[in-house]
Design a protein around this motif. Structure first.
Motif, mmCIF file in Angstrom:
data_model
loop_
_atom_site.group_PDB
_atom_site.id
_atom_site.type_symbol
_atom_site.label_atom_id
_atom_site.label_comp_id
_atom_site.label_asym_id
_atom_site.label_seq_id
_atom_site.Cartn_x
_atom_site.Cartn_y
_atom_site.Cartn_z
ATOM 1 N N UNK A 22 120.089 -27.030 -1.819
ATOM 2 C CA UNK A 22 121.506 -27.342 -1.657
ATOM 3 C C UNK A 22 122.211 -26.188 -0.960
ATOM 4 N N UNK A 23 122.924 -26.501 0.108
ATOM 5 C CA UNK A 23 123.740 -25.488 0.780
ATOM 6 C C UNK A 23 125.197 -25.839 0.536
ATOM 7 N N UNK A 24 125.875 -24.956 -0.178
ATOM 8 C CA UNK A 24 127.279 -25.160 -0.539
ATOM 9 C C UNK A 24 127.398 -25.497 -2.015
ATOM 10 N N UNK A 25 127.928 -24.574 -2.803
ATOM 11 C CA UNK A 25 128.045 -24.789 -4.243
ATOM 12 C C UNK A 25 129.506 -24.809 -4.687
ATOM 13 N N UNK A 26 130.337 -25.422 -3.837
ATOM 14 C CA UNK A 26 131.732 -25.642 -4.221
ATOM 15 C C UNK A 26 131.826 -26.918 -5.043
ATOM 16 N N UNK A 27 132.960 -27.585 -4.966
ATOM 17 C CA UNK A 27 133.196 -28.790 -5.767
ATOM 18 C C UNK A 27 132.147 -29.866 -5.584
#
Length: 142
Positions: free
Chosen positions: A10-15
């Motif tokens: 997973x790239x991007x661990x925001x919302x």
């Protein structure tokens, strides 16, 4: 694949990234192999939740265990990350929109960086080809 599981990076661990981890964690055939976020505090947060964390996008893309890269970054980052991931031989799933314009999507397809839709029926493949042809036609009218 490892132990009959598809390994996701997973790239991007925001919302949206956190949301995807919650959903994927409940699918027995999927394992989250690791997470990368450009922000250190997000990598720390992912590690505290028990996920493996990559120090860079390049590290994730070079990991032979990762089968699929799921992109959950700001919209304007999707295209370049997807292209890099596909060039690294990864399957890619992107949060919507995949690109900011149909021209960008066509560029990805033209450059042969478009994901090959191998698990679709002939009817689904034909439908996708019609959409791509329609986008090409729209872009030539500009």
């Amino acid at each position: 694949m490892r132990e009959n599981k598809v390994i996701y990076g997973l790239i991007g661990y925001g919302g949206m990234g956190r949301w995807h981890t919650e959903i994927l964690s409940n699918v027995p055939e999927i394992e989250i192999g690791g997470i990368y976020d450009i922000k250190e505090e997000k990598r720390i947060e992912a590690k505290e939740k028990g996920f493996s964390v990559y120090g860079s996008e390049e590290e994730m893309l070079s990991d032979p265990d990762i089968d699929v890269v799921l992109i959950a970054t700001p919209n304007d980052c999707h295209k370049p990350i997807a292209i890099r991931a596909m060039h690294a031989g990864k399957n890619v799933i992107s949060e919507k929109p995949v690109t900011l314009s149909s021209a960008d999507l066509l560029e990805m397809e033209k450059d042969r960086t478009m994901v090959e839709f191998t698990d679709l029926t002939p009817e689904q493949k034909a439908h996708i080809q019609l959409i791509i042809n329609d986008m090409r036609a729209l872009n030539t009218k500009k």
